[in-house]
Design an enzyme around this catalytic site. Structure first.
Site, short mmCIF file in Angstrom:
data_model
loop_
_atom_site.label_atom_id
_atom_site.label_comp_id
_atom_site.label_asym_id
_atom_site.label_seq_id
_atom_site.Cartn_x
_atom_site.Cartn_y
_atom_site.Cartn_z
CE LYS A 1 -9.27 -2.61 3.22
NZ LYS A 1 -8.28 -1.75 2.56
CD1 TRP B 1 -2.40 -2.12 1.57
CD2 TRP B 1 -3.07 -0.94 -0.21
NE1 TRP B 1 -3.46 -2.78 0.98
CE2 TRP B 1 -3.90 -2.08 -0.10
CE3 TRP B 1 -3.30 -0.05 -1.25
CZ2 TRP B 1 -4.95 -2.35 -1.00
CZ3 TRP B 1 -4.34 -0.31 -2.16
CH2 TRP B 1 -5.14 -1.45 -2.02
CG ASP C 1 -3.47 4.14 3.82
OD1 ASP C 1 -4.55 3.95 4.43
OD2 ASP C 1 -3.20 3.58 2.74
#
Ligand SMILES: *Cc1c(COP(=O)(O)O)cnc(C)c1O
Length: 364
Positions: free
Chosen positions: A200, A106, A176
Site C-alpha cells: 500500500k 480487516w 495493523d
C-alpha cells in the site's frame, strides 16, 4: 501512458521517480561503490552489496518513523494476513485472553484468525454504525488480563481511520497499519507491535514490515513455527531464510525518497491536502456521498457512492477513459473507492475531483 492516475487499494501506486531509478539500475545495480554488474534480483542476500541495501533501508525507516532503539524492525513475507496468526502465536499462550477492537473487514479477519489460537475478547465493535466509525474508547470493555489490545488503525475497505493513537494505559497495543503506515508521523513508543504489508504505502507486494518492542520477543509458544517466531527473525536480521530481496530493496528506495521529500511531516501535509480536496468535492455535492464519521475519515482510502448506483459502470468507464483507473469500490461495499496513498500526486486527486464535478453536471 504518462497521464494515468492509479487509485488502486493495493498493490498500489509507487513514486514514479523510484520506479525510474529502479529501471535505470535493474540490470546492473549501481551500489554506493559503483556498478555491481548484476541485478539486485540476482544477488545473494548475504552479499556485501545486498547487506548494504538492507541495512540502509532499515536505517532510513528508523529515521522516518523515529523508531526507538528498543524496537526491532523485521522484513518478512506472508503479508499482513500471516501476522494475524503470528501475533497470537508470539504474544499469547494457548487459551490466553487477547483483546480486539472490531472496526471492519480487516479487523474481522484478524479476529477470526486469532480465535484459532487464543481466547479473543471483542472489547468494542463499530457494527452498530455499520463500520463507519471507530468505537469511542470510553466504551471499550478491556479484559483484566489480556496479553495485548489489537486495533486496525486504518480500515482499507471502509475508509475508516483511528483519530490518533488510543490510550490503552499499560496494556500492549498491537496495530495493523498496512494502509496508513508512513502517511504521517507516528509515536511508535505507544505501541508494542506495528505491522504492515508493503504493497500500500511502502513498496511492491511480497514484503511485510513488523516493528516490535524487544521485550516482547522470546515469548512465542512452543508450537509456533520457526519462521513465524519473531525471535528467529530478530536474531538473524530477517535473514534466517531468503528474504524478499527485491521488495526490500524497493522499499529502501521509497524510504530514502520520502526522506528526501521532507519526511513524514511533509508527507502528512501533502496527504491532508489531497484528502481535503476529495472530501470537499464529495461533501459539496448531493450526488456523491461518503458515510464515514468526520473524525474517522481516512486520508488514504476514500470510499464514495453515487446517488444512482446504476451510473456506477458509466462513471468507471468514463473515469478510465480520462486516465483515472482502479476506482471500483470493494465488492462488499460497492460504489467507488479512491486510494490516495503517499505516491498519489496532488494532480491525480485534482484530476479526479475535476472529473467528478463534470460527471455530476452531465448525469446528476
Ligand atoms: C491489505 C491489508 C491487509 C492484507 O494484507 P496482505 O499483505 O494481502 O496479507 C491486512 N490489513 C489491512 C488493513 C490491509 O489494508
Amino acid at each position: 501512458m504518462n497521464d494515468i492516475f492509479n487509485f488502486s487499494a493495493g498493490p498500489a501506486v509507487l513514486p514514479k521517480k523510484v520506479l525510474q531509478q529502479v529501471q535505470s539500475e535493474l540490470v546492473d545495480y549501481l551500489s554506493p561503490d559503483g556498478n555491481v554488474g548484476v541485478s539486485v534480483m540476482e544477488m545473494s542476500h548475504r552479499s556485501a552489496a545486498f547487506m548494504d541495501i538492507a541495512t540502509r533501508a532499515e536505517a532510513d525507516l528508523r529515521t522516518l518513523l523515529a523508531i526507538p532503539d528498543n524496537y526491532k524492525i523485521l522484513f518478512l513475507q506472508g503479508g499482513a494476513t500471516l501476522q494475524f496468526s503470528a501475533i497470537p502465536l508470539n504474544l499469547a499462550a494457548a487459551g490466553d485472553r487477547v483483546d480486539y477492537v472490531h472496526t471492519g473487514q480487516w479487523a474481522n479477519k484478524a479476529i477470526k484468525e486469532a480465535k484459532r489460537y487464543a481466547d479473543v475478547n471483542i472489547i468494542a465493535s463499530a457494527e452498530n454504525t455499520n463500520f463507519t466509525s471507530v468505537p469511542d474508547i470510553a466504551n471499550w470493555q478491556f479484559s483484566d488480563n489480556s496479553k495485548y489490545v489489537h486495533t486496525t488503525h486504518n480500515e482499507t475497505i471502509g475508509g475508516v481511520c483511528f483519530d490518533g493513537i488510543p490510550d490503552v494505559g499499560e496494556r500492549i497495543l498491537v496495530s495493523d497499519m498496512s494502509s496508513c503506515i508512513l502517511s504521517e508521523p507516528l509515536d511508535v513508543s505507544r505501541f508494542g507491535l506495528i505491522y504492515a504489508g508493503a504493497q500500500k504505502n511502502i513498496g511492491p507486494a511480497g514484503l511485510t514490515i513488523v516493528i516490535v518492542r524487544d521485550d516482547l520477543l522470546g515469548n512465542a509458544r512452543q508450537e509456533c513455527p520457526t519462521l513465524l517466531n519473531y525471535q528467529t527473525h530478530a536474531d538473524a536480521d530477517s535473514m534466517n531464510n531468503t528474504p524478499p530481496t527485491f521488495a526490500w530493496y524497493m522499499a529502501g528506495k521509497v524510504f530514502s525518497h520520502l526522506l528526501a521529500e521532507g519526511g513524514l511531516a511533509a508527507a502528512k501535509q501533502r496527504n491532508q491536502l489531497k484528502a481535503e480536496l476529495l472530501y470537499k468535492t464529495i461533501d459539496d455535492s448531493s450526488f456523491y456521498q461518503n458515510p464515514v464519521a468526520l473524525a474517522n475519515r481516512s486520508i488514504m482510502n476514500v470510499p464514495f457512492t453515487l446517488a444512482n448506483a446504476e451510473l456506477d459502470s458509466l462513471f468507471l468507464n468514463q473515469a478510465k477513459a480520462a486516465g483515472l483507473v482502479e476506482l471500483k469500490g470493494h465488492r462488499s461495499v460497492g460504489g467507488m473507492r479512491a486510494s490516495i496513498y503517499n505516491a498519489m500526486p496532488l494532480e491525480g486527486v485534482q484530476a479526479l475531483c475535476d472529473f467528478m464535478e463534470k460527471f455530476e453536471k452531465e448525469n446528476g
